[in-house]
Design a protein around this motif. Structure first.
Motif, PDB file in Angstrom:
ATOM      1  N   GLY A  71      85.806 -43.987  16.604  1.00  0.00           N
ATOM      2  CA  GLY A  71      86.430 -42.908  17.352  1.00  0.00           C
ATOM      3  C   GLY A  71      86.677 -41.745  16.394  1.00  0.00           C
ATOM      4  O   GLY A  71      86.445 -41.856  15.185  1.00  0.00           O
ATOM      5  N   PHE A  72      87.147 -40.642  16.934  1.00  0.00           N
ATOM      6  CA  PHE A  72      87.229 -39.405  16.155  1.00  0.00           C
ATOM      7  C   PHE A  72      88.624 -38.799  16.268  1.00  0.00           C
ATOM      8  O   PHE A  72      89.259 -38.884  17.319  1.00  0.00           O
ATOM      9  CB  PHE A  72      86.174 -38.413  16.644  1.00  0.00           C
ATOM     10  N   THR A  73      89.058 -38.149  15.200  1.00  0.00           N
ATOM     11  CA  THR A  73      90.390 -37.544  15.202  1.00  0.00           C
ATOM     12  C   THR A  73      90.427 -36.368  14.231  1.00  0.00           C
ATOM     13  O   THR A  73      89.610 -36.303  13.309  1.00  0.00           O
ATOM     14  CB  THR A  73      91.457 -38.599  14.820  1.00  0.00           C
ATOM     15  N   GLN A  75      88.196 -37.279  23.127  1.00  0.00           N
ATOM     16  CA  GLN A  75      87.062 -37.814  22.362  1.00  0.00           C
ATOM     17  C   GLN A  75      85.795 -36.997  22.581  1.00  0.00           C
ATOM     18  O   GLN A  75      84.935 -36.938  21.704  1.00  0.00           O
ATOM     19  CB  GLN A  75      86.823 -39.291  22.710  1.00  0.00           C
ATOM     20  N   ALA A 128      94.106 -37.246  20.370  1.00  0.00           N
ATOM     21  CA  ALA A 128      92.731 -37.677  20.110  1.00  0.00           C
ATOM     22  C   ALA A 128      92.152 -38.539  21.229  1.00  0.00           C
ATOM     23  O   ALA A 128      91.015 -38.338  21.654  1.00  0.00           O
ATOM     24  CB  ALA A 128      92.665 -38.422  18.779  1.00  0.00           C
ATOM     25  N   GLU A 129      92.943 -39.482  21.732  1.00  0.00           N
ATOM     26  CA  GLU A 129      92.400 -40.429  22.723  1.00  0.00           C
ATOM     27  C   GLU A 129      92.001 -39.728  24.015  1.00  0.00           C
ATOM     28  O   GLU A 129      91.170 -40.250  24.759  1.00  0.00           O
ATOM     29  CB  GLU A 129      93.421 -41.535  23.029  1.00  0.00           C
ATOM     30  N   ALA A 130      92.591 -38.565  24.262  1.00  0.00           N
ATOM     31  CA  ALA A 130      92.275 -37.828  25.486  1.00  0.00           C
ATOM     32  C   ALA A 130      91.295 -36.688  25.216  1.00  0.00           C
ATOM     33  O   ALA A 130      91.090 -35.819  26.059  1.00  0.00           O
ATOM     34  CB  ALA A 130      93.561 -37.266  26.095  1.00  0.00           C
ATOM     35  N   ARG A 162      85.750 -39.362  11.328  1.00  0.00           N
ATOM     36  CA  ARG A 162      85.401 -40.554  12.105  1.00  0.00           C
ATOM     37  C   ARG A 162      86.266 -41.699  11.595  1.00  0.00           C
ATOM     38  O   ARG A 162      86.463 -41.857  10.392  1.00  0.00           O
ATOM     39  CB  ARG A 162      83.927 -40.847  11.893  1.00  0.00           C
ATOM     40  N   THR A 163      86.783 -42.487  12.528  1.00  0.00           N
ATOM     41  CA  THR A 163      87.620 -43.614  12.138  1.00  0.00           C
ATOM     42  C   THR A 163      87.419 -44.720  13.173  1.00  0.00           C
ATOM     43  O   THR A 163      86.382 -44.723  13.863  1.00  0.00           O
ATOM     44  CB  THR A 163      89.103 -43.172  12.015  1.00  0.00           C
ATOM     45  N   VAL A 164      88.351 -45.650  13.286  1.00  0.00           N
ATOM     46  CA  VAL A 164      88.224 -46.715  14.285  1.00  0.00           C
ATOM     47  C   VAL A 164      89.517 -46.791  15.092  1.00  0.00           C
ATOM     48  O   VAL A 164      90.567 -46.361  14.636  1.00  0.00           O
ATOM     49  CB  VAL A 164      87.963 -48.093  13.639  1.00  0.00           C
ATOM     50  N   ASP A 165      89.414 -47.377  16.288  1.00  0.00           N
ATOM     51  CA  ASP A 165      90.637 -47.580  17.080  1.00  0.00           C
ATOM     52  C   ASP A 165      91.177 -48.981  16.815  1.00  0.00           C
ATOM     53  O   ASP A 165      90.654 -49.704  15.957  1.00  0.00           O
ATOM     54  CB  ASP A 165      90.378 -47.288  18.568  1.00  0.00           C
ATOM     55  N   THR A 166      92.230 -49.372  17.537  1.00  0.00           N
ATOM     56  CA  THR A 166      92.886 -50.653  17.239  1.00  0.00           C
ATOM     57  C   THR A 166      91.955 -51.838  17.500  1.00  0.00           C
ATOM     58  O   THR A 166      92.203 -52.937  17.041  1.00  0.00           O
ATOM     59  CB  THR A 166      94.151 -50.839  18.099  1.00  0.00           C
ATOM     60  N   GLU A 167      90.895 -51.601  18.257  1.00  0.00           N
ATOM     61  CA  GLU A 167      89.948 -52.691  18.512  1.00  0.00           C
ATOM     62  C   GLU A 167      88.698 -52.575  17.665  1.00  0.00           C
ATOM     63  O   GLU A 167      87.692 -53.237  17.932  1.00  0.00           O
ATOM     64  CB  GLU A 167      89.595 -52.721  19.999  1.00  0.00           C
ATOM     65  N   ARG A 211      86.646 -50.095  17.396  1.00  0.00           N
ATOM     66  CA  ARG A 211      85.568 -49.228  17.895  1.00  0.00           C
ATOM     67  C   ARG A 211      85.614 -47.881  17.187  1.00  0.00           C
ATOM     68  O   ARG A 211      86.701 -47.376  16.906  1.00  0.00           O
ATOM     69  CB  ARG A 211      85.736 -48.989  19.403  1.00  0.00           C
TER      70      ARG A 211
END
Ligand SMILES: Cc1ncc(COP(=O)(O)O)c(C=O)c1O
Lengths: 482, 466
Positions: free
Chosen positions: B308-310, B104, B100-102, B299-304, B306
């Motif tokens: 993000g999507f997965t 977005q 996911a992080e790569a 849609r969700t959030v990251d560790t900070e 923000r």
């Protein structure tokens, strides 16, 4: 920022749609929408900037080494795209007469013939839309074959435990029970277990060779005999065909039916999830059951074979004839390579995989099947790293992103703990492979020195690790303007 | 070597590292007698200039026609931006967004797509695409049967495209699901509730409702939906995304709305391309989401914290659930969805509605002008969207052939699949057809019809059809 958040009521791109708004008087109101669909109202520049920026948040082959095992992420030549998108090809309606598409059909016919040669099968249908649909077509043909012989007892498909998820899912969609066959310590199918599993209930075996463990199945001939003697048929999952093109033909290994993923071996783009193309090939006994339509040539003229020509066909799988544009790209790729180039694909994919495997091993990584040659991919297990540092394969995968490499396939096949399935493909240079080796070794050092750094990776991507549990629990799959 | 970067000295170095003498040694686990003969049907390789010549020649041979065919795939204007952006390498050459992080970019785009489709269809959720419209309908049938546990039958109007019925049959029959064909009114070209209500609903999971239907005709979606719900059936709407800018969306049909909506996504931004790649879409009510096949982005959030999507709800899918998955689909039609999302964002609600209105207006003009020709009659008296059926006094195959010689692909011959409609054909004029082209069609058709009337070809005389 979502495209919807850029939206302002009444903004429109007047040059993109018809000039005048025609009035309707002949559709009663009960059929009409009362409101405008709430799509974004944004300018052309806003669209261009928004989606250009989004694209920059992706890793892709064009920007990064992408050694995703089982996916064959090789370079997608731009010429394939350019010449598949000539206006005459793009504008042709699928239902227009074949006389308006002889050039197009000739390309497909030649592709079909080349695929027969490469696979050693008697007949090929280009129509399945992806690998999994090819599997569906293949297993449905197996079913049709048994039914045509009035052999109704066969209700089971055998699948090795290392198989890709689409194999068992396909068997179920085709109305079969699934029985798993274990893998032996060397990574081959456990032949004794197979022998014990086959019987009058066996419709067929689905096999990937080289397998999803990245090794060539040593007992292939024995396996074929066991299944055939039990009256079952042999299905070849061609996802790994890249490892053997020009070297071995699935038809020669005794397979009755096969699918190919043209978006892997024939280098058509993956497009962020598709489209693909999953042509199927069959030997003599399954010829009458091939899915339609199939392109044929008679005296220099091309046309489609349909249910009128092939009454025993399993039928149609899509609204038209398949993913035509993907097939054209595969055709162009095959012509650019030619027979010598096709041979080189397997050679250099295998060279790269074995080189990378040797380098990683010499730098201290554990290879899952160390006594075996890598086919075009191989498995590394990070089990000992986890034991020593608590850092798991997923952490290392995420940290690779920070180093500018897409991660290999993680946690597949399910058999090997903490695994990476690594497939470099033939289009990568030695420098790229060396860079990847260094990066991976560096991460292992980091894992020992500063495990938190790796566990909290990635740090440089547009977002850090995402909360997948929240995504599933508090489902948000469409924007509600909140 | 095409697309292979290795130099001779690199190859040597690499072989040394591996500890073998030649590349061929790397294939030593393959039994000798399995090693293949040289390829015989693959020609020698050619270069980019040469393949360019081959392809251009073949494209020229195919040529360009003025298109009046619809039947499930439609010519629309695709703004220049759409494919300029879609073929950016970052979209074109990425894989499924498993990391996911790569990914977005693709993931956010898919979330936006899901939102657009949910809004167009008036339903709560959408997946990230299926193969095409026909296979999407098959998946909807399977989902409905799963949702209704013991039911194994589905009612299918014969006013959906014949090929859709064939595809659904291919895909669902292995699981013992029975499709019950519903006949249609030859006056209206639609599926009256009176016909549907003659069906037994024992063991039936769902009713399929097309809007518009294959003949371009609008169905009584409210009445059909209410009838189905009153009898405990799910409703699967089969819709055209362009029409959704104008017509009542499935989510608002009848008292409760359709439960699932599927269709062919090609009209929004995807070229005709002889049949593919296109994409199928599927939307449904929230309560059915676990029966949905294919990928879904959340849609969700990251560790900070923000956004993000997965990919989410993956436990429905083959790579997790294996033999118990909702479908075997893996690779879908991602790049086509990229084009569709950009297309819909560019057109916006008003642009898409204008396209729909212009399609309707052009088809109305076409039908009216062709129906004035002697020997041509418009069938069906109900409201339509952007297609219509014309009955001819002559064999449509021959007429269409003659039109083709004039550079016009004039429609789809319906006589094979709908013999009850006699010599008839399905025609369509989208927003891309000009008044001149529509007039020309009429002029040519009139000339062809009258010439054949005065001087029928021998074959027809023999067959006694003239
Ligand atoms: C071994 C194997 N089999 C089957 C498939 C399914 O192919 P597709 O994604 O084209 O449907 C894949 C693709 O990921 C695969 O790796």
């Amino acid at each position: 920022m979502l495209i919807f958040e850029l939206s302002k009521p009444t903004r429109r791109n007047s040059s993109q749609s018809p000039r005048e708004e025609s009035k309707i008087t002949d559709i009663p109101e009960e059929f009409l929408r009362e409101d405008l669909a709430s799509l974004p109202e944004v300018s052309e520049l806003q669209v261009v900037r928004h989606y250009t920026r989004l694209s920059q948040n992706n890793f892709s082959i064009d920007t990064h080494f992408y050694p995703l095992g089982s996916c064959t992420m090789k370079y997608n030549p731009r010429a394939c795209n350019k010449y598949a998108m000539l206006p005459e090809f793009l504008m042709r309606h699928p239902q227009s007469a074949v006389t308006t598409g002889q050039g197009f059909l000739q390309c497909l016919h030649e592709l079909q013939e080349m695929l027969k040669d490469v696979t050693g099968m008697k007949g090929v249908s280009l129509t399945p839309l992806a690998g999994a649909q090819g599997e569906f077509a293949g297993v449905t043909m197996i079913r049709a074959y048994h039914e045509s012989r009035d052999d109704q007892r066969r209700d089971e498909i055998l699948v090795p435990d290392a198989a890709h998820g689409t194999n068992p899912a396909t068997a179920t969609m085709c109305g079969y029970k699934v029985r798993e066959i274990p893998t032996d310590a060397e990574g081959d199918v456990d032949v004794e277990a197979l022998r014990a599993a086959v019987g009058p209930q066996t419709a067929g075996l689905m096999l990937t060779n080289p397998s999803t463990l990245g090794i060539f199945e040593g007992h292939i001939q024995e396996i074929a005999d066991i299944v055939h003697e039990a009256g079952g048929l042999l299905y070849y999952d061609g996802a790994n065909l890249n490892a053997i093109v020009g070297k071995v033909k699935p038809g020669d290994m005794g397979f009755d039916v096969i699918h190919m993923n043209l978006h892997k071996t024939f280098s058509t783009p993956h497009g962020g999830g598709g489209p693909g193309a999953g042509p199927v090939g069959v030997n003599d006994r399954l010829l009458p059951f091939l899915p339609i339509p199939i392109v044929t040539e008679e005296g220099g003229e091309y046309r489609w074979l349909t249910e009128l020509d092939l009454p025993q066909s399993i039928g149609r799988l899509s609204g038209s004839m398949g993913n035509a544009g993907v097939l054209l790209r595969a055709y162009i790729y095959a012509r650019l390579l030619g027979k010598e180039g096709m041979n080189r694909v397997a050679e250099f994919a295998t060279l790269n995989a074995n080189y990378l495997m040797a380098q990683l091993r010499s730098r201290g990584l554990d290879i899952a099947y160390p006594t075996r040659r890598a086919a075009h991919e191989f498995i590394v297990t990070l089990k000992s790293l986890k034991e020593q540092t608590g850092v798991i394969a997923m952490d290392v995968a995420k940290r690779l992103l920070d180093k500018g490499y897409h991660a290999p396939t993680v946690y597949f096949p399910l058999l090997v703990p903490e695994c990476f399935l690594i497939e470099p493909t033939e289009t990568e240079s030695k420098q790229e492979l060396d860079g990847f080796t260094d990066a991976l070794v560096e991460i292992l050092e980091e894992a020992h020195r500063d495990p938190e750094l790796v566990k909290s990776a990635p740090h440089t991507t547009p977002v850090t690790r995402l909360d997948e549990v929240k995504a599933a629990r508090e489902l948000d799959v469409a924007w509600n303007n909140e | 070597m095409p697309f292979i970067p290795h130099t001779e000295s690199e190859i040597r170095d690499m072989l040394d590292v591996i500890g073998v003498d030649s590349i061929d040694d790397l294939f030593d686990e393959i039994p000798k007698d399995l090693r293949a003969q040289a390829l015989s049907l693959v020609p020698e390789g050619i270069n980019e200039m040469e393949i360019g010549r081959v392809m251009t020649e073949r494209a020229n041979k195919d040529g360009l026609y003025v298109n009046f065919i619809g039947g499930g795939a439609y010519e629309h204007h695709i703004p220049a931006v759409v494919w300029e952006l879609t073929t950016r390498g970052e979209f074109y050459s990425a894989y499924t967004p498993y990391q996911a992080e790569a990914s977005q970019g693709t993931l956010q785009l898919l979330y936006e797509f899901q939102t657009m489709m949910a809004r167009l269809t008036g339903l709560e959720v959408s997946n990230a695409s299926l193969y095409d419209g026909a296979s999407a309908l098959a998946e909807a049938v399977l989902a409905a049967v799963r949702a209704k546990k013991k039911a194994t039958k589905v009612l299918i109007p014969s006013t959906i495209a014949p090929v859709y019925r064939q595809v659904v049959n291919t895909i669902v029959r292995n699981q013992g699901i029975e499709l019950i064909d519903l006949s249609f009114s030859e006056v209206g070209g639609h599926t009256p509730v009176e016909i549907v209500s003659q069906q037994t609903t024992d063991d039936v999971a769902a009713l399929v409702v097309p809007q518009p239907n294959y003949f371009g005709v609008l169905e009584d979606v409210d009445a059909l939906t209410d009838w189905a719900h009153d009898h405990g059936l799910l409703v699967i709407g089969l819709v055209n995304p362009i029409a959704m800018a104008l017509l009542k969306p499935p989510g608002r049909w009848g008292k409760q709305g359709a439960d699932i909506a599927v269709g062919e996504g090609q009209p929004v931004g995807v070229p005709l391309s002889s049949g593919g790649p296109y994409f199928g879409f599927m939307c449904c009510k929230q309560k059915l989401i676990r029966q949905m096949p294919g990928r879904i982005v959340g849609r969700t959030v990251d560790t900070e914290g923000r956004p993000g999507f997965t990919l989410t709800l993956q436990a429905r899918e083959q790579h997790i659930r294996r033999s118990k998955a909702t479908s075997n689909i893996c690779t879908n039609q991602g790049l086509m969805v990229t084009a569709a999302t950009i297309y819909m964002a560019l057109l916006g609600p008003d642009g898409l509605r204008r396209v729909a209105l212009q399609c309707h207006a052009n088809t109305k003009r076409l039908l009216n002008s062709l129906a004035k020709i002697e020997g041509v009659k418009k069938l069906f008296d109900r409201p339509f969207f952007h297609e219509g059926v014309l009955q001819l006094t002559q064999d449509p195959t021959a007429i269409l052939k003659a039109l083709e010689a004039q550079g016009i692909v004039g429609g789809i011959d319906l006589s094979r699949h709908y013999p009850q409609l006699g010599d008839s054909m399905l025609v369509c004029a989208t927003e891309t057809r000009t008044d001149t082209e529509i007039n020309n069609y009429g002029i040519h058709l009139e000339r062809i019809m009258s010439r054949r009337r005065l001087d029928p070809p021998c074959a027809q005389k023999v067959a006694g059809k003239g």
